[in-house]
Scaffold this motif. Sequence first.
Motif, short mmCIF file in Angstrom:
data_model
loop_
_atom_site.label_atom_id
_atom_site.label_comp_id
_atom_site.label_asym_id
_atom_site.label_seq_id
_atom_site.Cartn_x
_atom_site.Cartn_y
_atom_site.Cartn_z
N UNK A 278 -6.83 6.94 -7.55
CA UNK A 278 -7.07 8.46 -7.34
C UNK A 278 -5.95 9.50 -7.70
N UNK A 279 -4.79 8.68 -7.90
CA UNK A 279 -3.66 9.62 -8.15
C UNK A 279 -2.99 10.04 -6.97
N UNK A 280 -3.37 9.46 -5.88
CA UNK A 280 -2.96 9.86 -4.46
C UNK A 280 -2.11 8.72 -3.84
N UNK A 281 -1.91 7.71 -4.64
CA UNK A 281 -1.06 6.62 -4.03
C UNK A 281 0.28 7.11 -4.41
N UNK B 194 -13.72 -4.46 0.54
CA UNK B 194 -13.42 -3.47 -0.19
C UNK B 194 -12.14 -3.79 -1.28
N UNK C 188 -0.20 4.52 3.23
CA UNK C 188 -1.08 5.45 2.76
C UNK C 188 -1.97 5.88 4.37
N UNK C 189 -2.10 4.85 4.97
CA UNK C 189 -3.21 5.13 6.31
C UNK C 189 -2.36 5.65 7.09
N UNK D 287 13.84 7.00 -7.50
CA UNK D 287 13.34 8.50 -7.82
C UNK D 287 12.39 8.79 -6.84
N UNK D 288 11.71 7.85 -6.10
CA UNK D 288 10.48 8.03 -5.32
C UNK D 288 10.88 7.75 -3.73
N UNK E 220 -13.36 -5.34 -4.59
CA UNK E 220 -13.74 -4.73 -5.57
C UNK E 220 -13.00 -4.10 -6.55
N UNK E 221 -13.60 -3.58 -7.66
CA UNK E 221 -12.56 -3.09 -8.53
C UNK E 221 -11.97 -1.65 -8.11
N UNK E 222 -10.67 -1.54 -8.35
CA UNK E 222 -9.91 -0.32 -7.71
C UNK E 222 -9.68 0.67 -8.55
N UNK F 178 12.09 6.04 2.07
CA UNK F 178 13.64 6.01 1.63
C UNK F 178 14.55 6.85 2.41
#
Lengths: 351, 484
Positions: free
Chosen positions: B53-56, B45, B186-187, B160-161, B48-50, B258
């Motif tokens: 989704x804006x959820x990273x 996977x 993420x998982x 910031x994150x 493949x092109x990634x 953090x």
Amino acid sequence: MGFGTHSEVIGTIALQVGLAACALTLVLTVVIFWVRMSLTITERREKKFQEDWRPIMVQSTETAPEQLPPLARSEWISFLSLWNYFQESLLGGSKQNLNRLARECAMDVAAKKLLETGNIRERLLAILALGHLREKSAWRALRHVVTSSDPVLSLAAARAIVQIDAHAAMPLLVPQICTREEWSPSKVAGILREAGVEVISRPLAAAAMYAAPRTLPRLIRYLNMVPSAIADPVIGQIIQASTDEQVIAACLEAMKDPVHLATIRSFAGHPDWHVRMAAAGALGRLGTDRDGRILVDMLDDNEWWVSRHAAQSLARMPFVTAKKLRRIGDGLKSEPAKRMLNLVIEENESS
Amino acid sequence: MTSFDMLRFAEVAFLLYFFGLHGTHIMLNLLSFLSLSRYMPQRVLDNLPQVYAGFEPPISVLVPAHNEEQTIVSSVRSLLQLNYSDFEILVINDGSADRTLDLLIREFSLIRLPKDLPVNLQTRPVRGLYRSQNHHNLRVIDKQNGGKADALNAGINCASYALFCAVDADSILERDSLQRVVHPFVLDPLTVATGGTVRIANGCEVRGGFLVKRGLPRNPLALFQIVEYLRAFLFGRMGWSPLNAMLIISGAFGLFRREAVIAVGGYSTKTVGEDMELIVRLHRQLRLAGKPYRITFVPDPICWTQAPENLKTLRNQRVRWQRGLSESLKTHIRLLFHRKGGVVGWVAYPYMVLFEWLEPLIVLAGYTLFMTGYFTGSISFPVMLAFLVAAVGLGIMVSTSALLLEELSFHIYPKPKHVIILLFVALVENLGYRQLTSVWRFMGLAKWIFRRKAIWGEMNRTDFTQTGQAHIPRRTREAVSNTG
């Protein structure tokens, strides 16, 4: 046992272990060479396959190729790898043309076989292909994989059933989204986006109403993809009923309708700073002139991040001009609040 | 007990120790094999092109820099080209005496901002905060010199994150490194830290800050270290990761939550091994508090670093690593066999104490005893030879098994001759090099015991952010990462 005998016993054991290790090393060396040889052969075969089939696939995105070379069983995986790559890279009609090519090569049948009997890699490629092919006859098998314990296979199968029939997939997919914490939110979001807003909106909103607090923050984030008219009433109900800080913060982040302003304001003084920070963000997005004053008060929050979000929200408000922002800064009595606002003003001016 | 009895006891003890050491390595190897066999198919996977989704989760990349004028600009340029949906770069100029800050200001059109930073972690005073006018996601903190740990703490304050990635200024990252290393976060929301595989860049070709061609170095010391790194990362880390008992994440590249790091007090400025110490502290505090968490490892080769090519620098590095290891393990010794310690306290920690911390002492004592016994006539030549065959044979077998793991997984060295060279190196490194590193590590242990100051030393590094040709002497500041 005398000293000499004892040493000899130790020596014998050591020697035997050492020789066994050397023998095993030899075996490992042979295996390494064998692995490398098969890898080299596979790579050569793969290169040759790509040289033959890449132009065919490129052509097939436009028109059907006149003649196709025979495809051996051993080339199925190479075909599916390349074909899936093309499918993931292209949009619109080209995908349909690629589907025609795959069917002409009987890869729909091959993919179903691989889904049943292949190893994980083969099954994964098969699931991707069946999804792209919208292969309805594989629905039952894919449905079974969606509920399997393997997070990668199940997520890929979830996408495939959405591609085949998004409406029919929702009753199976939404409960899985609620319970499968190991599913990547980013991938789930991608699947939901592929399903389409009109398909996901109501099932997701309904699921959020009855979801456990543990899964709610995740579901509320997905509700961001749903139109405000459907999502906001649900979010409003959840926030009223919840005491969980994570859920409240997620709701505040997802709110898009100014109708919730009274609720949002009530959280500006919440004991948890994550909630206050989310409230500052929501006020910046939806707030009125009156909320500007609440944000000015929040600039003096003990938590740096709340103060920063309040300053950023103030700067984002459409009716707060740079000049007005400077004036607010000049009027502040608290030094930390003044410094924070100045920092955000300078950041905005520099970008 | 007579001296004969003592000798008999010591013979058995040393032999058992060697069997235990290599037996554990074989077990870790098997665990790594199982983990990799589950992990590798999923890479289908990744190829493949990634689509984002804006959820990273967004990431703050922290780059501590001290006297990095030769490489800092090209390093930052390559970091700006990383493939990831949302990230910021925070360079922390740790009181550089050279033109590091001036170059950054000039090349990235930095402008000064009011230095209003949150103070979650105490650091040496911050002198200024800058922001690039050309790159919205680049900021620079200028602070008084306080060392790498202090610089990272200042970066954490300013990030910031929710996730931050600690990167050495001279590390070469793969373009998709952030995408890969963020996967465990993420998982699994319980993840607090992930580390990636660090590989040796010597002999590779680098252009524009990215590795474009993989190869092997000609320098034998660098070659030995390639096999060492394979052992350390492919089963040293990979074996412990599924047990949630990994005690080290390399300072060259690691991703952290953090809030979790702030909650345990950030990086310690009192050790030369701040990277290992932080991980052990995270384990200790989270285990003892009974909080569920995950510290995981991403096996993909995502970060490349340069290995020392001369004996002096290598010796200083190993002395320092052993010292950092000693400091970390001593500081958190209460985790050892603690009732809440779990796999970390009952398996990984004892392993580290017995087979990493005390290893140089025991191994050298073993070699000395057998050699002395032979020269004094208490041990016969065949017995001594048998002992050497066992010690060296097991070492070669473990190195070879690491090579097999590499071939079964990433096989990053493309040519068949690379395999032959590495097999030869796996054989030869056991005939002197590993014993030499044991001596250096013993020196590190002794220096730690007698509280001698750590030497950082000068190191000839290649400015491989350019083309890998120029050799530029600069002070090395690798973090302690035991690779033994």
